[in-house]
Scaffold this motif. Structure first.
Motif, short mmCIF file in Angstrom:
data_model
loop_
_atom_site.label_atom_id
_atom_site.label_comp_id
_atom_site.label_asym_id
_atom_site.label_seq_id
_atom_site.Cartn_x
_atom_site.Cartn_y
_atom_site.Cartn_z
N LEU A 118 0.86 -1.18 0.00
CA LEU A 118 0.00 0.00 0.00
C LEU A 118 0.90 1.23 0.00
CD1 LEU A 118 -2.97 0.88 0.11
CD2 LEU A 118 -2.79 0.91 2.59
N GLU A 119 1.17 1.74 -1.21
CA GLU A 119 2.16 2.82 -1.37
C GLU A 119 1.83 4.06 -0.55
OE1 GLU A 119 3.12 3.77 -5.39
OE2 GLU A 119 3.15 1.66 -6.02
N SER A 120 0.54 4.33 -0.36
CA SER A 120 0.15 5.54 0.35
C SER A 120 0.66 5.55 1.79
CB SER A 120 -1.37 5.69 0.35
OG SER A 120 -2.00 4.58 0.98
N ARG A 121 0.92 4.35 2.35
CA ARG A 121 1.44 4.29 3.72
C ARG A 121 2.91 4.68 3.79
NH1 ARG A 121 1.83 0.09 6.97
NH2 ARG A 121 1.92 -1.58 5.43
N TYR A 122 3.57 4.74 2.62
CA TYR A 122 5.01 5.02 2.59
C TYR A 122 5.32 6.50 2.38
CZ TYR A 122 5.68 -0.05 2.08
OH TYR A 122 5.68 -1.40 2.26
N TYR A 123 4.36 7.26 1.94
CA TYR A 123 4.63 8.67 1.67
C TYR A 123 4.98 9.40 2.96
CZ TYR A 123 3.01 7.87 -3.06
OH TYR A 123 2.88 7.39 -4.34
N ARG A 152 7.76 8.86 4.39
CA ARG A 152 8.75 7.97 5.00
C ARG A 152 10.05 8.01 4.20
NH1 ARG A 152 7.32 5.13 9.87
NH2 ARG A 152 5.09 4.69 9.84
N PHE A 164 9.79 5.11 -7.38
CA PHE A 164 9.14 5.46 -6.11
C PHE A 164 9.82 6.65 -5.45
CE2 PHE A 164 8.54 0.67 -6.15
CZ PHE A 164 7.25 0.74 -6.67
N PHE A 183 9.43 7.73 -2.52
CA PHE A 183 9.65 7.50 -1.08
C PHE A 183 10.79 6.52 -0.81
CE2 PHE A 183 6.04 4.96 -2.63
CZ PHE A 183 6.57 3.70 -2.52
#
Length: 225
Positions: free
Chosen positions: A114-119, A121, A147, A149
């Motif tokens: 879930l890429e949105s959790r990495y923004y 970071r 990516f 992030f």
């Protein structure tokens, strides 16, 4: 107070405690909520650490990696060094929090993140190359350039590990060209290799030579023999 009323009160108390526990569970802001309920998280935690494998030195990792992140990377290498399947974890190298654990089959890892959790970071992905597979990064590992992030990819093999640093992103056209060229280097190396060891060396040499001209990519090999 009679027995029936006492039973009702006890039941209401249990329901109230359960609601409080569930509220705390879904209120977790540590970033570890999802990994802790993933089946692959449980499998990873049950892997044993091979204490005969030399630890990765903190000074061999990027200076911006915190102590906890360095420790997680070292543990990962010593847990997966004897694995026949590829593993990958996504780690915030500023805080040391592991955000995802994914187990593959053989030399392939297929899983969704879930890429949105990495923004927001600072992400490093760490994966192992099992015995029988090439040690240097494959053309797929350069997805890091897509990516914003993710700044680092670390690839661990039996006696060495690789640090791939690629900050920033590239446009889709340049990314396709890069991946196509690295893929060609990979298959071209088979034409001159006599065995797995020479294949590793030929591909490694060609890959490092090609990346020397890429100012936004840095690839470093660290040997632990």
């Amino acid at each position: 107070m009679d027995f029936i009323n006492l039973l009702k009160l006890t039941f209401c108390e249990m329901i109230g405690n359960l609601i409080d526990d569930l509220t705390d569970f879904f209120d977790d802001s540590s970033g570890l909520l999802f990994p802790n309920v993933q089946p692959d998280y449980i499998k990873y935690m049950n892997l044993s650490i091979d204490k005969s494998v030399e630890s990765i030195l903190k000074e061999d990792l990027p200076q911006e990696f915190c102590d906890r992140a360095c420790n997680e990377i070292d543990i990962f290498r010593r847990k997966t060094v004897n694995e026949k399947d590829e593993w990958i974890i996504y780690l915030d190298f500023k805080t040391g929090e592991v955000l995802d654990y994914i187990k593959g089959v053989g030399g392939e890892v297929i899983g969704e993140i879930l890429e949105s959790r990495y923004y927001g970071r600072k992400i490093v992905a760490i994966h192992n190359h099992p015995k029988g597979y090439l040690s240097p990064p494959s053309y797929d590992n350069f997805g890091i350039l897509r990516f914003p992030f993710q700044d680092y990819e670390i690839i661990c093999s039996e006696d060495e590990f690789w640090i791939l640093e690629a900050k920033g992103v590239v446009n889709n056209r340049d990314f396709k060209v890069l991946k196509k060229n690295i893929k060609a280097l990979y298959y071209h190396s088979f034409d001159f290799a006599e065995d797995d060891e020479s294949l590793n060396l030929i591909y490694e040499r060609n890959l490092l030579k090609y990346l020397n001209n890429k100012i936004n990519i840095n690839l470093i090999k660290k040997e632990y023999k």
